[in-house]
Design an enzyme around this catalytic site. Sequence first.
Site, mmCIF file in Angstrom:
data_model
loop_
_atom_site.group_PDB
_atom_site.id
_atom_site.type_symbol
_atom_site.label_atom_id
_atom_site.label_comp_id
_atom_site.label_asym_id
_atom_site.label_seq_id
_atom_site.Cartn_x
_atom_site.Cartn_y
_atom_site.Cartn_z
ATOM 1 N N SER A 105 0.821 -1.198 0.000
ATOM 2 C CA SER A 105 0.000 0.000 0.000
ATOM 3 C C SER A 105 0.860 1.254 0.000
ATOM 4 O O SER A 105 2.037 1.238 0.407
ATOM 5 C CB SER A 105 -0.904 0.011 1.234
ATOM 6 O OG SER A 105 -0.136 0.242 2.406
ATOM 7 N N GLU B 38 6.698 -0.116 -5.179
ATOM 8 C CA GLU B 38 5.569 -0.306 -6.090
ATOM 9 C C GLU B 38 4.328 -0.326 -5.225
ATOM 10 O O GLU B 38 4.100 -1.264 -4.468
ATOM 11 C CB GLU B 38 5.746 -1.607 -6.883
ATOM 12 C CG GLU B 38 4.944 -1.619 -8.181
ATOM 13 C CD GLU B 38 3.482 -1.962 -7.966
ATOM 14 O OE1 GLU B 38 2.651 -1.010 -8.018
ATOM 15 O OE2 GLU B 38 3.164 -3.125 -7.747
ATOM 16 N N VAL C 187 -9.962 0.979 -3.572
ATOM 17 C CA VAL C 187 -10.866 0.082 -2.859
ATOM 18 C C VAL C 187 -10.204 -1.254 -2.571
ATOM 19 O O VAL C 187 -10.368 -1.837 -1.505
ATOM 20 C CB VAL C 187 -12.157 -0.132 -3.672
ATOM 21 C CG1 VAL C 187 -13.093 -1.107 -2.947
ATOM 22 C CG2 VAL C 187 -12.857 1.194 -3.915
#
Length: 485
Positions: A230, A251, A380
Amino acid sequence: MALLDEAQWQGRVFTGGWESTGADAPVTEPATGTELGRHGLADPAAIARSAERAAQAQRDWAARPFHERAAVLRRAGQLWEEHADELRGWLVREAGSIPGKADFELHVAAQECYEAAALPSRPLGELLPSEAPRTSMVRRVPAGVVGVIAPFNAPLILSIRSVAPALALGNAVVLKPDPRTAVCGGFALAAVFAEAGLPEGVLHVLPGDAAAGAALVEDPHVRVISFTGSTAAGRAVGELAGRHLKRAHLELGGNSALLVLGDADLDQCISAAAWGSFFHQGQICMTTGRHLVHESIYDEYVARLAEKADGLPVGNPATEQVALGPIIDGTQRDKIHRLVESSVDSGARLAAGGTYQDLFYRPTVLADAGPQVPAYAQEVFGPVAPVARFGSDDEAVALAAASEYGLSLGIVTPDVAKGLALAERIPTGIAHINDQTVNDEAHAPFGGVLASGTGSRFGGAAANVEAFTETRWVTLRGDVAGYPF
């Protein structure tokens, strides 16, 4: 003969050989809640031991002739193919992958190893002119020990894409997979590379929590960090790495846009649009998080996408023919549902889905989305497709670019030149014309910009050499240089 033996990793981690730890965690099948086994959990002390052992083993590994390192990587590629049936089962049961997604991961894993096998024989340097009577050159040398932190969603790909090139270029690796996918994202790599002939101590696999990850970043033996996860966690990793003056390849998250222009053929693009949002339950960093559709076809697009979503089967991928499997755990499922509910409260229209049973979340379409809708504005990481309308190309570009993320982009139009021109105006690390946003090939550079990461640090020989080696200037003289004093 099975490659993975549960008796090996029961309560253990892999430190070149299998080592017991003081704590362990279950290997859980998210579709059923069944415990498939237990594995060891690494604490900071275990990370420190492995990093020290890896530093010792790395010197001999880097000194091996290049063709020996290449042979290990080629053999590893073959093993992913030879043991595909066994390893597919772990990806399906432990990670909740449908079989097709598991096969894709195994294919990419093999290709990553084959691509990495070509790295040791690359010319890793260049000759430079010099003002002095000497030979001057640049050499690319192994970084040393590379720390790899990989997530749960595509656990094999997101581990192997760093592990394989780092090993091929003469580094040792300490891999910390997500504890929820410790087998298919960690121990499978340990088994494959051990069988392929990698010397003991060059690869370590230690599932652990955030404290173990921080210890890996801080350890003085680890010179490069390759992190996938994240954006919030990536910021913390980057900050910690910077404090210790080491490189971090990050990443991170995404909220990728799919632009559907008014001349798009909906008969062709709805399948791609659904795949972009619902593949692997939307648990992909490149997932299509925003569908931006021209107002002339908007209503039909929403209706068709909702119909497609309603027709997709959801269930246990180990026992049923399904399009979507389970969300990885209850925490992630609840986060998805909160975003859907708050989006409806914010004015979005629920066109499909929005319900779940256990960890099985229905593919969801949210119409009338926009910046005020949480599921549109945020990542999401679930099977949710927010759809917004636009009236002009300039408005489409502005909407697509109005995001903190910059990972992937898709544009659908029969006018390919126009699509490419629009893509040039939207900052992302990846762009696909007439395709959705989720694509990956082992030989292609991969990475995002802005809050999606530090650019293309994975895939392709040039990116991998840059990521996992250091630059050294070397000069040679026949006689000792003379100086004024």
